[in-house]
Design an enzyme around this catalytic site. Sequence first.
Site, mmCIF file in Angstrom:
data_model
loop_
_atom_site.group_PDB
_atom_site.id
_atom_site.type_symbol
_atom_site.label_atom_id
_atom_site.label_comp_id
_atom_site.label_asym_id
_atom_site.label_seq_id
_atom_site.Cartn_x
_atom_site.Cartn_y
_atom_site.Cartn_z
ATOM 1 N N ASN A 81 -7.036 -4.463 -3.892
ATOM 2 C CA ASN A 81 -7.348 -3.480 -2.859
ATOM 3 C C ASN A 81 -7.089 -2.115 -3.498
ATOM 4 O OD1 ASN A 81 -7.508 -1.782 -0.686
ATOM 5 N ND2 ASN A 81 -5.682 -2.565 0.354
ATOM 6 N N LYS B 131 -7.752 0.771 -2.432
ATOM 7 C CA LYS B 131 -7.439 1.840 -1.466
ATOM 8 C C LYS B 131 -8.238 3.103 -1.811
ATOM 9 C CE LYS B 131 -3.045 -0.378 -0.713
ATOM 10 N NZ LYS B 131 -1.712 -0.332 -0.149
ATOM 11 N N HIS C 274 -6.399 -3.729 7.746
ATOM 12 C CA HIS C 274 -5.259 -3.406 6.871
ATOM 13 C C HIS C 274 -4.262 -2.533 7.648
ATOM 14 C CE1 HIS C 274 -2.923 -1.674 3.628
ATOM 15 N NE2 HIS C 274 -3.303 -2.715 2.910
ATOM 16 N N GLU D 71 -2.742 0.032 6.903
ATOM 17 C CA GLU D 71 -2.990 1.484 6.791
ATOM 18 C C GLU D 71 -4.100 1.911 7.761
ATOM 19 O OE1 GLU D 71 -3.516 1.479 2.551
ATOM 20 O OE2 GLU D 71 -1.390 0.998 2.309
ATOM 21 N N GLU E 212 0.422 -9.725 5.147
ATOM 22 C CA GLU E 212 0.980 -8.546 4.491
ATOM 23 C C GLU E 212 2.088 -7.953 5.358
ATOM 24 O OE1 GLU E 212 -1.952 -6.898 1.376
ATOM 25 O OE2 GLU E 212 -2.191 -5.782 3.218
ATOM 26 N N GLY F 90 3.330 -1.306 -0.700
ATOM 27 C CA GLY F 90 3.525 -0.067 -1.453
ATOM 28 C C GLY F 90 4.975 0.372 -1.545
ATOM 29 N N SER G 101 3.382 -5.501 -2.452
ATOM 30 C CA SER G 101 4.127 -5.342 -3.709
ATOM 31 C C SER G 101 4.077 -6.590 -4.592
ATOM 32 C CB SER G 101 5.575 -4.927 -3.434
ATOM 33 O OG SER G 101 5.603 -3.679 -2.762
HETATM 34 P P1 PGA Z 1 0.660 -3.053 -2.627
HETATM 35 O O1 PGA Z 1 -0.488 -3.062 -1.512
HETATM 36 O O2 PGA Z 1 0.368 -4.221 -3.546
HETATM 37 O O3 PGA Z 1 0.519 -1.739 -3.315
HETATM 38 O O4 PGA Z 1 1.967 -3.231 -1.921
HETATM 39 C C1 PGA Z 1 -0.949 -4.251 -0.958
HETATM 40 C C2 PGA Z 1 -1.988 -3.934 0.079
HETATM 41 O O5 PGA Z 1 -1.865 -2.898 0.743
HETATM 42 O O6 PGA Z 1 -2.959 -4.701 0.269
#
Ligand code: PGA
Length: 252
Positions: A9, A11, A94, A96, A166, A172, A212
């Site tokens: 992903n 982003k 997601h 976000e 998630e 993140g 992460s």
């Molecule tokens: P991350 O993000 O691996 O940077 O924690 C995962 C995601 O948001 O899908």
Amino acid sequence: MRKKIIAGNWKMNKTPSEAVALINELKPLVKNDDVDVVFCVPDIDIIPAVEACKGTNIAIGAENLYFEESGAYTGEISPNMLTDAGVKYVIIGHSERREYFAETDETVNKRTLAALAAGLKPIVCVGELKWERQCNITEEVIARQIKLDLWDVTAEQVKNVVIAYEPVWAIGTGLTATPDQAQEVCAFIRAQLAKKYDQATADAVTIQYGGSMNAGNAAELLAQPDIDGGLIGGASLKAADFNTIVQAAVEG
Ligand code: PGA
């Protein structure tokens, strides 16, 4: 045996030319038939990314879509625009999007149905907040999201859905769920699917872990029986790290 899916992903990262450069670096590394590899990229990167992945085992995904087919929705992108451009997967819901762009379980459900109707594979994200885990309501939160996000999705359709567990507190932050924590919730998700559909259908659904996941912890997470892949943010932007995760999936 469910085939593992490792999805990056990206982003809001990588310009079109940077996207092509990263794909060209990754292409020879992640070549294999044992794992499905997906790059979910910003909309403006889709066309060059699809072009750069032609003839490889890498599929391109989008990071969102709108649920109407066309019309006066300035700034949005429709399912058919994505399929016409060669997109195979789309991330939906997601955390976000839920946090910064006011998406709700209702719009996540509409997007999921629209993606399936267009022949896209939705990667539907669910997960609890840190506060919800502390209050010991993780399972309630996940059960509610599964019910609402997959409302009206048939047993036949759900086999084309990827669910990404998630935990919001792990995204993140560098705070990964332990393999046991991640397995526990992924198994719970599968049990919810078995309740809603039947065991055979639940066994056919791919459930990823995300939050992460990195080159150091992927092997242990991917070795869990109900974790069928990963949705990877930060580590998907570094070719060597992403490749290590893909190889862990090949072996796991
Ligand atoms: P991350 O993000 O691996 O940077 O924690 C995962 C995601 O948001 O899908």
